[in-house]
Design an enzyme around this catalytic site. Structure first.
Site, PDB file in Angstrom:
ATOM      1  N   GLY A   1      -8.812 -21.740   5.851  1.00  0.00           N
ATOM      2  CA  GLY A   1      -7.496 -21.896   6.443  1.00  0.00           C
ATOM      3  C   GLY A   1      -6.379 -21.317   5.604  1.00  0.00           C
ATOM      4  O   GLY A   1      -6.565 -20.352   4.857  1.00  0.00           O
TER       5      GLY A   1
ATOM      6  N   GLU B   1       0.827  -1.215   0.000  1.00  0.00           N
ATOM      7  CA  GLU B   1       0.000   0.000   0.000  1.00  0.00           C
ATOM      8  C   GLU B   1       0.861   1.264   0.000  1.00  0.00           C
ATOM      9  O   GLU B   1       0.334   2.363   0.162  1.00  0.00           O
ATOM     10  CB  GLU B   1      -0.946   0.009   1.206  1.00  0.00           C
ATOM     11  CG  GLU B   1      -2.169  -0.864   1.015  1.00  0.00           C
ATOM     12  CD  GLU B   1      -3.204  -0.678   2.114  1.00  0.00           C
ATOM     13  OE1 GLU B   1      -4.391  -0.939   1.841  1.00  0.00           O
ATOM     14  OE2 GLU B   1      -2.844  -0.286   3.239  1.00  0.00           O
TER      15      GLU B   1
ATOM     16  N   ASP C   1      -4.554  -8.823   7.604  1.00  0.00           N
ATOM     17  CA  ASP C   1      -3.460  -8.054   8.204  1.00  0.00           C
ATOM     18  C   ASP C   1      -3.088  -8.630   9.564  1.00  0.00           C
ATOM     19  O   ASP C   1      -1.908  -8.714   9.925  1.00  0.00           O
ATOM     20  CB  ASP C   1      -3.861  -6.595   8.379  1.00  0.00           C
ATOM     21  CG  ASP C   1      -4.345  -5.945   7.092  1.00  0.00           C
ATOM     22  OD1 ASP C   1      -4.048  -6.485   6.007  1.00  0.00           O
ATOM     23  OD2 ASP C   1      -5.021  -4.902   7.177  1.00  0.00           O
TER      24      ASP C   1
END
Length: 293
Positions: A224, A143, A254
């Site tokens: 998973g 980002e 995150d």
């Protein structure tokens, strides 16, 4: 900067998340009514830094925030989590922001306005070179400008620092960048975009590992995680949470990536770090906000 060496240094983004809960996400051209706007500190880099610090890793952050109230909020939230912010630069202009709608099942739709994150440059990494070179792990996200990430990865690798990259939002990566990642972290959609094909989690992880990274971790949402390294391809399931426990998936990826990086930085193996991070991310979706409370 603290006199103690840091375990992990994050090069990445910090955003203020502006969250509105909706009954359903709007279709193109449609307007829907939502609830009140709630503000949360976020950003992929900052979220990962907080998650790493919560694992006991001494964590620093290299990035930029604006000279607005949001910038002050972001700096305070990092510091409150125990993240060293002495290498965060304040710039003229707005901080990064994410505009998020969240539906009753916890699924989200996000538009990111980069703001100050677009101004995180190579010079910021150079200014933090002594900190990065003394760390155990460099953790980066995409980002911030790709040129900055490439430089940070090369700088850290040349100094023997383990490099973890969460390649989100997805972007093409040079061979020399891929070759030093340990691991490359992506979700199944990002993995498919990088490979140019779909497949099972095992196929995606193995296919990406063949492109050069030392190890790869592919997240599969509620199904998973799959990791691939020189030894094996291993699946790690997500724990069952029960009906109604998932309230907000914003930032779950995150949380996973930061927890994984934090455990690696404090000496865990990749398999053990991944198992721990899966549990941490699962718990995060039971609470509101990108950092799971």
């Amino acid at each position: 900067m603290s006199e103690r060496s840091l375990d992990l240094v994050v090069v990445g983004s910090a955003n203020v998340d502006r969250v509105v809960r909706v009954e359903r996400h709007p279709a193109p051209g449609e307007t829907v009514l939502g609830g009140d706007t709630a503000l949360f500190p976020g950003g992929k880099g900052a979220n990962a830094a907080v998650a790493a610090a919560r694992q006991g890793a001494r964590t620093g952050f290299v990035g930029a925030v604006g000279d607005d109230d949001a910038g002050a909020l972001l700096l305070a939230s990092l510091a409150d989590a125990g993240v060293d912010t002495s290498t965060v630069r304040r710039v003229d202009g707005p901080s990064g922001a994410a505009h998020i709608t969240v539906s009753p099942d916890g699924e989200n739709a996000i538009v990111v306005s980069p703001g100050a994150n677009a101004r995180v440059g190579v010079a910021d990494v150079r200014d933090a070179s002594h900190v990065i070179g003394a760390a155990s792990v460099l953790f980066a996200v995409l980002e911030v400008p790709l040129e900055t990430v490439r430089y940070a990865v090369a700088h850290a690798s040349a100094r023997g620092v383990r490099v973890v990259l969460n390649a989100s939002p997805v972007a093409a990566l040079a061979a020399e960048t891929l070759a030093v990642l340990d691991p490359l972290i992506v979700n199944k959609h990002e993995a498919a975009a990088l490979l140019g094909r779909t497949g099972s989690g095992e196929e995606l992880a193995a296919g990406l590992r063949a492109r050069g990274p030392r190890s790869v971790v592919v997240t599969l949402g509620g199904s998973g995680v799959v990791l691939a390294d020189a030894d094996a391809v291993v699946g790690v399931p997500t724990p069952e949470l029960g009906d109604g426990r998932v309230v907000d998936t914003t930032g779950a990826g995150d949380a996973f990536a930061g927890a994984l990086g934090g455990k690696l930085a404090t000496g865990a193996s990749l398999v053990d770090a991944t198992r721990h991070a899966v549990m941490y991310a699962a718990e995060s979706v039971t609470r509101h906000g990108a950092r799971g409370g």
